[in-house]
Scaffold this motif. Structure first.
Motif, PDB file in Angstrom:
ATOM      1  N   GLN C  86       0.830  -1.203   0.000  1.00  0.00           N
ATOM      2  CA  GLN C  86       0.000   0.000   0.000  1.00  0.00           C
ATOM      3  C   GLN C  86       0.866   1.255   0.000  1.00  0.00           C
ATOM      4  N   GLN C  87       1.834   1.237   0.940  1.00  0.00           N
ATOM      5  CA  GLN C  87       2.686   2.399   1.099  1.00  0.00           C
ATOM      6  C   GLN C  87       3.525   2.642  -0.137  1.00  0.00           C
ATOM      7  N   PHE C  88       4.048   1.551  -0.690  1.00  0.00           N
ATOM      8  CA  PHE C  88       4.897   1.663  -1.864  1.00  0.00           C
ATOM      9  C   PHE C  88       4.104   2.274  -3.016  1.00  0.00           C
ATOM     10  N   ILE C  89       2.894   1.754  -3.171  1.00  0.00           N
ATOM     11  CA  ILE C  89       2.075   2.255  -4.269  1.00  0.00           C
ATOM     12  C   ILE C  89       1.726   3.724  -4.054  1.00  0.00           C
ATOM     13  N   ALA C  90       1.494   4.085  -2.814  1.00  0.00           N
ATOM     14  CA  ALA C  90       1.090   5.455  -2.547  1.00  0.00           C
ATOM     15  C   ALA C  90       2.267   6.430  -2.584  1.00  0.00           C
ATOM     16  N   ASP C  91       3.401   6.019  -2.004  1.00  0.00           N
ATOM     17  CA  ASP C  91       4.485   6.983  -1.813  1.00  0.00           C
ATOM     18  C   ASP C  91       5.582   6.912  -2.860  1.00  0.00           C
ATOM     19  N   GLU C  92       6.023   5.677  -3.170  1.00  0.00           N
ATOM     20  CA  GLU C  92       7.240   5.576  -3.951  1.00  0.00           C
ATOM     21  C   GLU C  92       6.979   5.398  -5.441  1.00  0.00           C
ATOM     22  N   LEU C  93       5.911   4.694  -5.734  1.00  0.00           N
ATOM     23  CA  LEU C  93       5.627   4.421  -7.143  1.00  0.00           C
ATOM     24  C   LEU C  93       5.442   5.700  -7.961  1.00  0.00           C
ATOM     25  N   PRO C  94       4.715   6.670  -7.454  1.00  0.00           N
ATOM     26  CA  PRO C  94       4.541   7.900  -8.241  1.00  0.00           C
ATOM     27  C   PRO C  94       5.866   8.515  -8.676  1.00  0.00           C
ATOM     28  N   VAL C  95       6.870   8.451  -7.783  1.00  0.00           N
ATOM     29  CA  VAL C  95       8.171   9.028  -8.123  1.00  0.00           C
ATOM     30  C   VAL C  95       8.797   8.231  -9.260  1.00  0.00           C
ATOM     31  N   VAL C  96       8.717   6.902  -9.161  1.00  0.00           N
ATOM     32  CA  VAL C  96       9.265   6.040 -10.208  1.00  0.00           C
ATOM     33  C   VAL C  96       8.538   6.298 -11.533  1.00  0.00           C
ATOM     34  N   PHE C  97       7.219   6.343 -11.460  1.00  0.00           N
ATOM     35  CA  PHE C  97       6.414   6.594 -12.672  1.00  0.00           C
ATOM     36  C   PHE C  97       6.797   7.907 -13.316  1.00  0.00           C
ATOM     37  N   ARG C  98       7.010   8.884 -12.482  1.00  0.00           N
ATOM     38  CA  ARG C  98       7.338  10.205 -12.992  1.00  0.00           C
ATOM     39  C   ARG C  98       8.648  10.145 -13.792  1.00  0.00           C
ATOM     40  N   ASN C  99       9.615   9.438 -13.240  1.00  0.00           N
ATOM     41  CA  ASN C  99      10.898   9.316 -13.925  1.00  0.00           C
ATOM     42  C   ASN C  99      10.771   8.491 -15.204  1.00  0.00           C
ATOM     43  N   ILE C 100       9.990   7.429 -15.136  1.00  0.00           N
ATOM     44  CA  ILE C 100       9.774   6.593 -16.325  1.00  0.00           C
ATOM     45  C   ILE C 100       9.181   7.438 -17.441  1.00  0.00           C
ATOM     46  N   TYR C 101       8.239   8.255 -17.048  1.00  0.00           N
ATOM     47  CA  TYR C 101       7.578   9.104 -18.031  1.00  0.00           C
ATOM     48  C   TYR C 101       8.556  10.125 -18.587  1.00  0.00           C
ATOM     49  N   LEU C 102       9.256  10.815 -17.693  1.00  0.00           N
ATOM     50  CA  LEU C 102      10.149  11.886 -18.118  1.00  0.00           C
ATOM     51  C   LEU C 102      11.305  11.360 -18.970  1.00  0.00           C
ATOM     52  N   LEU C 103      11.783  10.163 -18.623  1.00  0.00           N
ATOM     53  CA  LEU C 103      12.947   9.618 -19.321  1.00  0.00           C
ATOM     54  C   LEU C 103      12.559   8.704 -20.479  1.00  0.00           C
ATOM     55  N   ASN C 104      11.253   8.588 -20.670  1.00  0.00           N
ATOM     56  CA  ASN C 104      10.792   7.798 -21.814  1.00  0.00           C
ATOM     57  C   ASN C 104      11.268   6.366 -21.793  1.00  0.00           C
ATOM     58  N   ILE C 105      11.152   5.697 -20.681  1.00  0.00           N
ATOM     59  CA  ILE C 105      11.606   4.317 -20.586  1.00  0.00           C
ATOM     60  C   ILE C 105      10.446   3.384 -20.951  1.00  0.00           C
ATOM     61  N   GLY C 106      10.710   2.468 -21.887  1.00  0.00           N
ATOM     62  CA  GLY C 106       9.650   1.579 -22.337  1.00  0.00           C
ATOM     63  C   GLY C 106       9.428   0.432 -21.364  1.00  0.00           C
ATOM     64  N   PHE C 107       8.250  -0.174 -21.391  1.00  0.00           N
ATOM     65  CA  PHE C 107       7.932  -1.260 -20.468  1.00  0.00           C
ATOM     66  C   PHE C 107       8.764  -2.499 -20.714  1.00  0.00           C
ATOM     67  N   ASP C 108       9.132  -2.742 -22.014  1.00  0.00           N
ATOM     68  CA  ASP C 108       9.969  -3.897 -22.314  1.00  0.00           C
ATOM     69  C   ASP C 108      11.312  -3.781 -21.613  1.00  0.00           C
ATOM     70  N   GLU C 109      11.895  -2.607 -21.789  1.00  0.00           N
ATOM     71  CA  GLU C 109      13.186  -2.346 -21.175  1.00  0.00           C
ATOM     72  C   GLU C 109      13.100  -2.519 -19.667  1.00  0.00           C
ATOM     73  N   LEU C 110      11.996  -2.016 -19.135  1.00  0.00           N
ATOM     74  CA  LEU C 110      11.764  -2.079 -17.696  1.00  0.00           C
ATOM     75  C   LEU C 110      11.696  -3.530 -17.225  1.00  0.00           C
ATOM     76  N   GLU C 111      10.995  -4.339 -18.009  1.00  0.00           N
ATOM     77  CA  GLU C 111      10.823  -5.739 -17.630  1.00  0.00           C
ATOM     78  C   GLU C 111      12.167  -6.454 -17.608  1.00  0.00           C
ATOM     79  N   ASN C 112      12.987  -6.199 -18.637  1.00  0.00           N
ATOM     80  CA  ASN C 112      14.312  -6.818 -18.697  1.00  0.00           C
ATOM     81  C   ASN C 112      15.157  -6.426 -17.500  1.00  0.00           C
ATOM     82  N   GLN C 113      15.147  -5.122 -17.254  1.00  0.00           N
ATOM     83  CA  GLN C 113      15.921  -4.610 -16.120  1.00  0.00           C
ATOM     84  C   GLN C 113      15.483  -5.292 -14.833  1.00  0.00           C
TER      85      GLN C 113
END
Lengths: 264, 275, 124
Positions: C86-113
């Motif tokens: 719950q906490q992760f989804i509420a607090d930390e995920l938004p920050v990660v999402f924001r970076n993914i969006y800003l840096l244009n990281i694709g989901f495939d790449e993300l999955e591999n990583q």
């Protein structure tokens, strides 16, 4: 009452050592005085009292001067802690009432110091008397009061204190001076002794000045009548005695109020 | 536990220190008393302990008027002043002289505290360093089992390990019956120990609120840029340390020093939030 | 314990308790330190620890046996995980999402990583 006992114990544990040290110093000074005043046998000027004893000329002045100093110094030291904030806080926060703290102050600064002074003086004096009476015990001198050759026996402290009938009117004075310096010790924050001494001297000088002025104004143009009436003399001395008692009590009352209202 | 009503006090007529100050303090809390130099922290503590007398208003400490200095109240107050005095005697005789005044004095607890503070019980008080003496009077004060504990700058003069020991001891000293008031400049020493902040400024209480209330209403954050929602900010290595209203129900850590400066600088912005 | 700057103390203490339970240092049905003990250990106000324990109680991570103290709940581990998620989804995920969006990281790449990360760190 139980708490008062605790307070006495606390004050003793805290100040007792210093107090005992002051007694040792006192004894040292007194022994010194006596040592340097061993009367010379060949000096034939003896002061004879009414009981046919020889008086030690230095004894009474020494008794009064050192007594005054000792009693006033002890009194002016008692509340000196209140002049320093950290100490004053510790004293004020001690769980006892102002009345208990005040009575404790009287016990230590006045009663105990007067008693211990009398005791120490008396003991040293007694040893000394013993010694010189032994030294002189075969000698005789002419008693100018009786005109007879009398064995030289020295008077005791008690003899001296009762040699003049007016002396008894002075017995409240130690309490009076003690009370003044006790008040001084809580009134002033630093240099209690000097400040009290100076202000008391100034006050007395002022009162004496006023009295003389007033007296000369009242008696102006009147002639003096010589009176040796003992009753009249006693009356004046009685007033003196009771006013010194009353003044001591008033000064104690002021000290008590001062203690109650002390802030740090 | 403590009720202050319209307290007026000043050391001189022209410079009042408190004007109609009112406040209530209850047991089970550690109050942190903050304020600039000269704001009257020590003076407020002295008023509570009956060491100085209010010039107006009423003080009620555990049902007593402290100005009367009744022994029953004095034995329930542990007052640790910033500058203190200990007589040049052994710990043992100090205890003999002073402990019996406190009906609930706990000798065993004292022994534990002295051990925790690394003070040998056979020590002479005069041979101890300032920090050790300070630890001793704190230990003695707590062992009296007084219900009101007042400490003026208790961490002054304590070295780093002693400060940690002090925090541990205070954490264990707080009980439901006790009220602990600590004045301090060194907020960082104590900020996790304090649960309610009292800030004095301009002759009155500028803020009195629990840490919980403060962090519900305010958020303390590192930000890159300052915008209008921010009440107060101080530059830091990576942007700014900022105080702002807590719109998003964030659970931030109270930065007491920042709050202190913020309230001094922007009193009017905070007033409506805390009332 | 060193506290971080950015999170309420009572939550940091909650994390500390959860960590101990997850690592098996405090086991199910065992007593946890009393409020006072933990406050002393952490050098914090006991009221803060009380707040932590109330929170953990609400999340069914610990429970209060009246008069005895606080105990680790039987289902503590599962509850901690869901609380953390719950906490992760509420607090930390938004920050990660924001970076993914800003840096244009694709989901495939993300999955591999992600897969490499798991392999390297957990040998799964």
């Amino acid at each position: 009452m139980n708490r008062f006992g605790l307070l006495l114990k606390r004050q003793w544990l805290e100040f007792g050592k210093i107090y005992l040290m002051s007694l040792v110093v006192l004894a040292g000074i007194l022994i010194g005085f006596y040592f340097f005043n061993i009367p010379d046998f060949n000096r034939s000027l003896y002061r004879w009292d009414d009981h046919g004893h020889v008086q030690l000329g230095f004894r009474l002045p020494t008794f009064m001067a050192i007594g005054f100093l000792f009693i006033t110094i002890e009194a002016s030291a008692y509340f000196s802690a209140f002049g320093q904030k950290p100490k004053a806080i510790m004293e004020l926060m001690t769980p006892a009432s102002a009345t208990e703290k005040f009575i404790c102050a009287i016990v230590f600064s006045t009663i105990l110091s007067i008693i211990s002074y009398l005791l120490i003086f008396y003991v040293i004096d007694a040893f000394f008397l013993n010694y010189i009476n032994e030294l002189w015990h075969n000698n005789k001198a002419t008693n100018y009061n009786t005109g007879q050759l009398t064995p030289v026996v020295f008077s005791t402290l008690f003899d001296d204190l009762t040699s003049e009938r007016e002396f008894k009117f002075l017995f409240a004075l130690p309490f009076f001076f003690s009370s003044i310096f006790l008040l001084g010790s809580i009134y002033f924050n630093r240099f209690h002794y000097i400040k009290t001494a100076v202000s008391v001297t100034a006050l007395f000088a002022f009162i004496i000045f006023i009295t003389i002025k007033f007296g000369s104004w009242v008696t102006e143009g009147k002639s003096r009548v010589n009176s040796s009436n003992l009753m009249e003399k006693d009356f004046v001395f009685t007033i003196f005695f009771w006013s010194s008692v009353a003044l001591s009590l008033i000064i104690w009352l002021i000290t008590y109020v001062r203690l109650k209202e002390k802030e740090v | 536990m403590i009720e202050i009503n319209n307290l007026n006090f000043g050391y001189s007529k022209h410079k009042p220190l408190f004007k109609n100050m009112s406040m209530r303090l209850s047991n089970g809390h550690i109050y942190g008393l903050l304020g600039k130099n000269g704001a009257g922290k020590s003076t407020l503590l002295k008023n509570l302990a009956g060491l100085v007398y209010p010039q107006g208003g009423q003080l009620n400490v555990m049902g007593f008027n402290p100005s009367k200095r009744q022994p029953a109240l004095l034995s329930q107050i542990c007052f640790i002043p910033e500058e203190f005095y200990l007589p040049p005697v052994k710990i043992d005789s100090y205890l003999k002289a002073n402990a019996p005044f406190y009906p609930n004095f706990d000798h065993e607890y004292l022994a534990t505290l002295l051990k925790e503070f690394d003070i040998p019980a056979s020590n002479k008080l005069i041979d101890m360093s300032y920090g050790q003496k300070k630890k001793f009077i704190i230990a003695f004060g707590l062992a009296t089992q007084a219900r009101l504990v007042i400490m003026d700058e208790p961490t002054n003069g304590l070295d780093i390990p002693s400060k940690a020991q002090f925090r541990k001891i205070m954490a264990s000293a707080l009980t439901d019956e006790r009220c602990i008031i600590i004045s301090t400049h060194q907020v960082r020493d104590l900020d996790n120990l304090i649960d309610t902040v009292i800030m004095l400024d301009e002759n009155d209480v500028a803020l009195k609120a629990s840490v919980e209330e403060i962090t519900t209403k305010l958020a303390f954050k590192r930000v890159k840029e300052i915008d209008e929602s921010i009440f107060y900010a101080e530059p830091s290595l990576s942007g700014y340390n900022a105080v702002m209203p807590n719109y998003h129900h964030e659970e931030s850590k109270l930065d007491m020093e920042l709050l202190f400066n913020a309230i001094l600088a922007e009193k009017t912005k905070f007033k409506p939030l805390f009332n | 314990m060193e506290f971080r700057d950015n999170k309420a103390i009572y939550l940091q203490i909650a994390e500390y308790v959860c960590e101990h339970i997850l690592l098996g240092k405090w086991k199910a049905d065992e007593k946890v330190p009393s409020v006072r003990e933990l406050a002393v250990a952490m050098e914090v106000n006991p009221n803060t620890v009380m707040r932590t324990y109330e929170l953990l109680q609400n999340k069914n991570i610990i429970n209060n046996k009246r008069g005895i103290g606080f105990f680790v709940d039987e289902a503590a581990t599962a509850n901690i995980k869901s609380y953390r998620k719950q906490q992760f989804i509420a607090d930390e995920l938004p920050v990660v999402f924001r970076n993914i969006y800003l840096l244009n990281i694709g989901f495939d790449e993300l999955e591999n990583q992600y897969k490499t990360f798991v392999k390297e760190n957990f040998n799964a």
